[in-house]
Write an enzyme that holds these catalytic residues in place. Structure first.
Site: not given
Ligand code: GDP
Ligand code: IMO
Ligand code: MG
Length: 421
Positions: A12-13, A16, A40-42, A222, A237, A301, A409-410
């Site tokens: 995850g994170d 996306k 959490g999609h930023t 995720q 998850t 976290r 992505s940079v």
């Molecule tokens: P998602 O859950 O897959 O949408 O990702 P998140 O938003 O949880 O986490 C990605 C984090 O990295 C966010 O804070 C974005 O703003 C940041 N991000 C995305 N692409 C880049 C990148 O290419 N470089 C940097 N430095 N940050 C990025």
């Molecule tokens: P995005 O879409 C990162 C992790 C939690 C925990 C496990 C189970 O932003 O990438 P849950 O709340 O689903 O019961 O938690 O999965 N987790 C994520 N980790 N990005 C996420 O979503 C996540 N959604 C759940 O930290 O380890």
């Molecule tokens: Mg996220």
């Protein structure tokens, strides 16, 4: 037309949200297929940052439709808060958003159950986001869930009470005290708010759209290593985060899927518990966390950080049938004099390149060391500008996986995206 799928290949994170937003101009519809407010999609543009939990990441684009699919578990309270903080007037959001009647609802008791269950796990906590995800999907599978379409029932309150009585019985067993009244008041208010949004049979809607030649992008939440079947179970998850989840989470046949875009970070992160073979508990891990601002978008976290894990990445590519790779956060690795990539594991003295059933069986990780690049690449706009060492890193990943990396992505901003044909 076929539906393209975009999903995370790690824990995850991966970024996306940023890429779905960047690709939305090429599509007519963006549809979330699973997960819920654990996501959490930023998205960053025009110097503003938005974090979306339930609303698809195409919402900021005029003229596009966003769908919350049947595979999503929707918390009306989070939904309301999110709509109200988007910075878009509510009428516009209503125009751009459709919600599947078949999406399941997260109830206040689901959140209480999530906390009670996690607490009872003692030293073996999943590290859940405590958003009620597990209990809501449990009810769905047990055939005792409540869906968005049920909100239209005349006797909804009674229907709700019947469902919640079993939750209350279980909660009593955990012996935890809670104040449900306030939570329920807030929840019922939020369901009234939700009722003012358009609900549809999203399956038919998507079918019609595809037949009319409209382009659809399915947005995952995720990542593959958190998938309920293929992830690091039980530290996962409760939904199918993989490409197959797009079919069941939106009601599309496998034969109608097109490209599968797999997103990965140039390194790895994980938030919550569970095995993470390449995790770095040293200054390099801390450097990645600091430079990449690796703190959860939903819970804040600190994310665990480590080098890229190729056996895990290749596994995710296989399970999803990835056709294009998008590499995120390349800028975060700038300044490391050397970069390590895990290419295989050793188990029982034998070198293996497949992901084992039990990741904790891994005795040793085998790394390839590559040269780093020592320049800030955040402002770079084209592949040709890229430092040679970064190009070698990407070409090595392409050679190992057999899949082209077509986006690099940079930086977090929408514009810090390099497209490579
Ligand atoms: P998602 O859950 O897959 O949408 O990702 P998140 O938003 O949880 O986490 C990605 C984090 O990295 C966010 O804070 C974005 O703003 C940041 N991000 C995305 N692409 C880049 C990148 O290419 N470089 C940097 N430095 N940050 C990025
Ligand atoms: P995005 O879409 C990162 C992790 C939690 C925990 C496990 C189970 O932003 O990438 P849950 O709340 O689903 O019961 O938690 O999965 N987790 C994520 N980790 N990005 C996420 O979503 C996540 N959604 C759940 O930290 O380890
Ligand atoms: Mg996220």
């Amino acid at each position: 037309m076929k539906i393209d799928i975009l999903l995370g290949l790690q824990w995850g994170d991966e970024g996306k949200g940023k890429i779905v937003d960047a690709l939305t101009p090429d599509y007519d519809i963006v549809a979330r297929f699973q997960g819920g407010p654990n996501a959490g999609h930023t998205i960053e543009f025009h110097k503003t940052k938005h974090v979306l939990h339930l609303i698809p990441s195409g919402i900021f684009h005029e003229g596009k439709i966003n769908i919350i699919g049947n595979g999503v578990v929707l918390d009306p309270v989070v939904f309301r808060r999110e709509v109200e903080s988007l910075g878009i007037d509510i009428e516009t959001v209503r125009r751009r958003l459709l919600i599947s009647l078949k999406a399941h609802l997260i109830l206040p008791t689901h959140k209480l159950l999530d906390a009670a269950h996690e607490n009872a796990l003692g030293d073996f906590k999943i590290g859940s986001t405590l958003r009620g995800i597990g209990p809501a999907y449990t009810d769905k599978a047990a055939r005792s869930g409540i869906r968005v379409g049920d909100l239209l029932r005349k006797n909804f309150r009674e229907f709700y009470n019947e469902h919640v009585s079993e939750h209350l019985r279980i909660l009593r067993g955990y012996g935890r005290s809670y104040d449900l009244q306030d939570l329920e008041n807030e929840w019922f208010d939020a369901t009234e708010f939700l009722k003012h949004f358009k609900t549809v049979n999203a399956d038919y809607y998507i079918d019609r759209s595809l037949r009319e030649g409209r382009c659809v992008l399915a947005e995952g939440a995720q990542g593959t290593m958190l998938d309920i079947d293929f992830g690091t179970y039980p530290f996962v998850t409760s939904s199918n985060t993989v490409a197959a989840g797009a079919c069941t989470g939106l009601g599309i046949a496998p034969s109608r899927t097109g490209e599968v875009f797999g997103i990965f970070k140039a390194y790895c992160t994980r938030v919550g518990s569970g095995p993470f073979p390449t995790e770095l508990n040293d200054e390099n891990g801390q450097l990645m966390r600091d430079r990449g601002n690796e703190y959860g978008s939903t819970t804040g976290r600190p994310r665990r950080c480590g080098w890229l894990d190729l056996p895990a990445l290749k596994y995710a590519i296989m399970i999803n049938g990835v056709t294009r790779l998008f590499m995120m956060k390349a800028d975060v690795l700038s300044g490391f004099s050397e970069i390590e990539v895990c290419t295989s594991y050793t188990i029982n003295g034998e070198e293996i390149t497949e992901l084992p059933y039990c990741l904790t069986d891994i005795e040793k990780l085998n790394y390839k060391t590559m040269a780093g690049w020592n320049c800030d690449i955040t402002g770079y706009k084209s592949w040709d500008e890229m430092p040679v060492a970064l190009r070698h890193y990407i070409e090595f990943i392409e050679k190992e996986t057999g899949v082209p990396v077509t986006i690099v992505s940079v930086g977090p901003d929408r514009s810090a995206t390099i497209y490579r044909q």
